[in-house]
Design a protein around this motif. Sequence first.
Motif, PDB file in Angstrom:
ATOM      1  N   LYS A  88       0.758  -1.060  -0.090  1.00  0.00           N
ATOM      2  CA  LYS A  88      -0.128  -0.008   0.019  1.00  0.00           C
ATOM      3  C   LYS A  88       0.284   1.465  -0.339  1.00  0.00           C
ATOM      4  N   THR A  89       2.073   1.121   0.502  1.00  0.00           N
ATOM      5  CA  THR A  89       2.739   2.741   0.990  1.00  0.00           C
ATOM      6  C   THR A  89       4.122   2.895   0.307  1.00  0.00           C
ATOM      7  N   ILE A  90       4.379   3.208  -0.300  1.00  0.00           N
ATOM      8  CA  ILE A  90       5.606   3.748  -0.887  1.00  0.00           C
ATOM      9  C   ILE A  90       6.395   4.855  -0.344  1.00  0.00           C
ATOM     10  N   LYS A  91       7.600   4.853   0.298  1.00  0.00           N
ATOM     11  CA  LYS A  91       8.940   5.624   0.516  1.00  0.00           C
ATOM     12  C   LYS A  91      10.353   5.719  -0.232  1.00  0.00           C
ATOM     13  N   TYR A  92      10.261   7.231   0.069  1.00  0.00           N
ATOM     14  CA  TYR A  92      11.712   7.268  -1.219  1.00  0.00           C
ATOM     15  C   TYR A  92      12.624   7.707   0.109  1.00  0.00           C
ATOM     16  N   TRP A  93      13.824   6.882   0.378  1.00  0.00           N
ATOM     17  CA  TRP A  93      14.537   7.050   1.171  1.00  0.00           C
ATOM     18  C   TRP A  93      15.983   7.882   0.415  1.00  0.00           C
ATOM     19  N   LYS A  94      16.723   8.146   1.497  1.00  0.00           N
ATOM     20  CA  LYS A  94      18.198   8.795   1.359  1.00  0.00           C
ATOM     21  C   LYS A  94      19.161   8.288   2.576  1.00  0.00           C
ATOM     22  N   VAL A  95      20.278   7.698   1.529  1.00  0.00           N
ATOM     23  CA  VAL A  95      21.064   6.844   2.195  1.00  0.00           C
ATOM     24  C   VAL A  95      22.712   7.815   2.083  1.00  0.00           C
ATOM     25  N   GLN A  96      22.899   8.153   2.994  1.00  0.00           N
ATOM     26  CA  GLN A  96      24.346   9.489   2.887  1.00  0.00           C
ATOM     27  C   GLN A  96      25.494   8.831   3.905  1.00  0.00           C
ATOM     28  N   GLU A  97      26.293   8.408   3.552  1.00  0.00           N
ATOM     29  CA  GLU A  97      27.629   8.576   4.326  1.00  0.00           C
ATOM     30  C   GLU A  97      28.146   9.555   5.372  1.00  0.00           C
ATOM     31  N   LYS A  98      27.885   9.779   6.681  1.00  0.00           N
ATOM     32  CA  LYS A  98      28.520  11.141   7.250  1.00  0.00           C
ATOM     33  C   LYS A  98      29.456  10.323   8.220  1.00  0.00           C
ATOM     34  N   LYS A  99      30.423  11.200   7.808  1.00  0.00           N
ATOM     35  CA  LYS A  99      32.008  11.189   9.424  1.00  0.00           C
ATOM     36  C   LYS A  99      31.275  11.955  10.392  1.00  0.00           C
ATOM     37  N   VAL A 100      31.540  10.669  11.613  1.00  0.00           N
ATOM     38  CA  VAL A 100      31.923  10.498  12.830  1.00  0.00           C
ATOM     39  C   VAL A 100      32.737  11.205  13.429  1.00  0.00           C
ATOM     40  N   LYS A 101      32.459  12.964  13.730  1.00  0.00           N
ATOM     41  CA  LYS A 101      34.077  13.419  13.961  1.00  0.00           C
ATOM     42  C   LYS A 101      33.772  13.304  15.994  1.00  0.00           C
ATOM     43  N   LYS A 102      35.283  13.058  15.992  1.00  0.00           N
ATOM     44  CA  LYS A 102      35.856  13.388  17.427  1.00  0.00           C
ATOM     45  C   LYS A 102      36.749  14.254  18.042  1.00  0.00           C
ATOM     46  N   ILE A 103      36.966  14.478  18.988  1.00  0.00           N
ATOM     47  CA  ILE A 103      38.074  15.243  19.576  1.00  0.00           C
ATOM     48  C   ILE A 103      38.633  14.481  19.981  1.00  0.00           C
ATOM     49  N   CYS A 104      40.072  15.311  19.664  1.00  0.00           N
ATOM     50  CA  CYS A 104      41.737  14.507  20.067  1.00  0.00           C
ATOM     51  C   CYS A 104      42.021  15.893  20.592  1.00  0.00           C
ATOM     52  N   GLU A 105      43.372  14.992  21.220  1.00  0.00           N
ATOM     53  CA  GLU A 105      44.165  16.297  22.531  1.00  0.00           C
ATOM     54  C   GLU A 105      43.295  17.233  22.770  1.00  0.00           C
ATOM     55  N   MET A 106      42.722  16.520  24.102  1.00  0.00           N
ATOM     56  CA  MET A 106      42.155  17.521  24.971  1.00  0.00           C
ATOM     57  C   MET A 106      42.393  18.560  25.206  1.00  0.00           C
ATOM     58  N   ASN A 107      43.488  17.928  26.161  1.00  0.00           N
ATOM     59  CA  ASN A 107      43.850  18.782  27.005  1.00  0.00           C
ATOM     60  C   ASN A 107      45.785  19.061  27.929  1.00  0.00           C
ATOM     61  N   LEU A 108      45.672  18.996  28.796  1.00  0.00           N
ATOM     62  CA  LEU A 108      47.184  18.582  29.200  1.00  0.00           C
ATOM     63  C   LEU A 108      47.230  17.058  28.892  1.00  0.00           C
ATOM     64  N   GLU A 109      49.047  16.296  29.667  1.00  0.00           N
ATOM     65  CA  GLU A 109      48.646  15.256  29.890  1.00  0.00           C
ATOM     66  C   GLU A 109      48.111  14.303  30.589  1.00  0.00           C
ATOM     67  N   SER A 110      47.728  13.466  31.037  1.00  0.00           N
ATOM     68  CA  SER A 110      47.706  12.214  32.145  1.00  0.00           C
ATOM     69  C   SER A 110      47.358  13.591  33.475  1.00  0.00           C
ATOM     70  N   ALA A 111      46.250  14.710  33.726  1.00  0.00           N
ATOM     71  CA  ALA A 111      46.144  14.648  35.092  1.00  0.00           C
ATOM     72  C   ALA A 111      45.416  14.479  35.526  1.00  0.00           C
ATOM     73  N   PRO A 112      45.249  15.028  37.245  1.00  0.00           N
ATOM     74  CA  PRO A 112      43.897  14.842  37.750  1.00  0.00           C
ATOM     75  C   PRO A 112      42.723  15.780  38.482  1.00  0.00           C
ATOM     76  N   VAL A 113      42.036  15.789  37.909  1.00  0.00           N
ATOM     77  CA  VAL A 113      40.418  16.706  38.007  1.00  0.00           C
ATOM     78  C   VAL A 113      40.202  17.559  39.020  1.00  0.00           C
ATOM     79  N   ARG A 114      40.473  18.630  39.493  1.00  0.00           N
ATOM     80  CA  ARG A 114      39.962  19.158  40.998  1.00  0.00           C
ATOM     81  C   ARG A 114      39.319  19.885  40.903  1.00  0.00           C
ATOM     82  N   ASN A 115      38.126  19.513  40.675  1.00  0.00           N
ATOM     83  CA  ASN A 115      36.482  21.094  41.457  1.00  0.00           C
ATOM     84  C   ASN A 115      35.986  21.071  39.493  1.00  0.00           C
ATOM     85  N   GLY A 116      36.551  20.452  38.749  1.00  0.00           N
ATOM     86  CA  GLY A 116      36.195  20.563  37.403  1.00  0.00           C
ATOM     87  C   GLY A 116      37.653  21.276  36.294  1.00  0.00           C
TER      88      GLY A 116
END
Length: 522
Positions: free
Chosen positions: A134-162
Motif C-alpha cells: 500500500k505505501t511507497i517510501k523514498y529513502w536517502k542513504v548518506q555517508e556521514k563522517k563521525v567526528k571525534k575531539i582529540c588532544e583534549m588537554n594536558l597530559e594525564s592529570a587529575p581533575v579538581r573541582n572541574g
Amino acid sequence: MIPVGEEVGVPPSLEWRFSQVFGERAAGEEVQEVDIISAIEFDKTGEHLATGDRGGRVVLFERADGRDRTCRKELERLDHPITKHPEFRYKTEFQSHEPEFDYLKSLEIEEKINKVQWCEMANGTLFLLSTNDKTIKYWKVQEKKVKKICEMNLESAPVRNGYVAGTAGALNPKICAANGGSPQRHHNYPDFVFPPGGIPSLHLPVVVSHEKNVVPRCRRVYAHAHDYHINSISNNSDGETFISADDLRINLWNLEISDQSFNIVDVKPANMEDLTEVITSAEFHPTHCNTLAYSSSKGTIRLIDLRQSALCDTHAKLFEEQEAPGSRSFFTDIIASISDIKFAKDGRYILSRDYMTLKLWDLNMETGPISTFQVHEYLRPKLCDLYDNDSMFDKFECCLSGDGLRVATGSYSNLFHVFGCAAGSHEAMTLEASKNPTRRQVQTPSRPSRSFGNSTRGRRRGLESDANGGAFDFTTKLLHLAWHPTANSIACAAANSLYMYHADDPSKQASPPHVLEPDTTT
C-alpha cells in the motif's frame, strides 16, 4: 542492444561460475519467513545492489572491487582490459516498512517489500524507492563522517573541582616565575603556578574524522493512493517522476510531492462482475519519458503514450500472441498471465515472463514475439497438480543482460535459466543457486513455432527435463533475480540467501564477435 536481423556472427556461450553468497543457510537451519528475500535491484551504474525481504527490511550492498584503479595514469599503463568480475560487500540495512492494520477496511497490511527501485544518485548520496502492498517510501542513504575531539588537554592529570591540573611541576609552589619574581598564582586556583615559559603540554582541542557512518533517512511517504496491492514501481528517465501500479490502476507521482498523484491508467469496470483482466506489471521506457508499458493477466502488453491524453484509456500499441487453433484449455488464461516485463537497455525490445515461457517482443512488431524460450514446458502434464497446490500462480521475474544478448529467469528447485537471444544463438543454460552450481545443461532448440519470413524470428527453444532427471521441488522456487547492467553477473534470491554468479566476457578474452545491427523494418 539485441542483434536481430541477418545472422553475421554468434556470440560464444558463457561459462557461469559461483561468485559470492550472502546469508547462506547452515545444514538443517530453518528459514524464518521474515528473512526471505522478496525484491532485488541493481542501480544503473552497477556499483550498488539493493534487496528487500518479507520482514520489511532493505539491505544495501556496494561494489568492493575495482575501486583502487581510479588513477588515469595507471589505467593508461595497462595494456589489457580489466576482466575482474564484480564483487560486493555489505553496506547497510534499515527497516523500511512495518506491519499495519487498516481499521476502516479491517485489512492487515504486510510489511513485505514488493519492489525496490534506485533513483538518480546526487553528490555521492544514494536515493531509492521501496514499497509494500500500500505505501511507497523514498529513502536517502548518506555517508556521514563521525567526528571525534582529540588532544583534549594536558597530559594525564587529575581533575579538581572541574579544573584539569597540569604536570607535577606546574603544581609546585616553589617554582619561581621568570626574572626571579614570585610565583604567579591564578586568583581562581591559588594552587596553580605557571612554570617558566608557560605550559608546553597544553593543547587546544582538535576535531578529527573518526569513521564513516551510513545514515538512511525517509524523505517522502506516498500513501493512500491504491485500493489494491501495489505490484510495480518504476522510475522515469526524466529523474523527477515515477509510476506505481496495482491490479487495476497506474498512478504517476512526482518525487517531491507525496500528497498528490495522477491516475493515468484505470481498467476498473463500472461493474466489478465485468472484470476480465488485471494489471500485473508496469515499467517506464528507459529513454523516452512519455512512454511506458504494462502487462495484464490475459498475456497482453500495452504500450501507452502519455502525450495522447491525461487518462490513457487507449493504448498506442498492443502486443499479443494469437492462440493456436484447438489449443485452448481450462488453464490457458492462467498460464498466459504475464508476471513480469522488462525493457531492454536501448528500449527497442520488451522481455515478458509468463508461467510457461519467456518471450521477447520487438516494439516494431505487435503480431507476436520474435523469440519464445520454453521454461516450464515439461510441467504441462502436471498442470492439474500445480493448480491444486497454487504453484501455478507463482510470479517469476525476468531480466536482460546489459548488452541485450542474453535473458534469464528463475524456476523451481532454486534453478535459474540463461538463454542467448542473439541471431543464431542456441545458448541455454540451467544453474542451481548454490556454491557449487553443478546442475547445468545445454539444450538444443526445438522446431520453430512461428514463421515471419525471417529465420531469426519466431525461434523457440526450451528445457525439456530436469538436468539430473529428478523430480523438481516446488517448495523451493527462485522468483527474484537481476542482471548487472554492465557485466555478465547475475544476483538471484533463494529463500533468505543472495547468490552471485559471474561469467567471463568472451569478447575480452578473444577477438570480439561481429555485432549485428537491429532490424529497422516494422
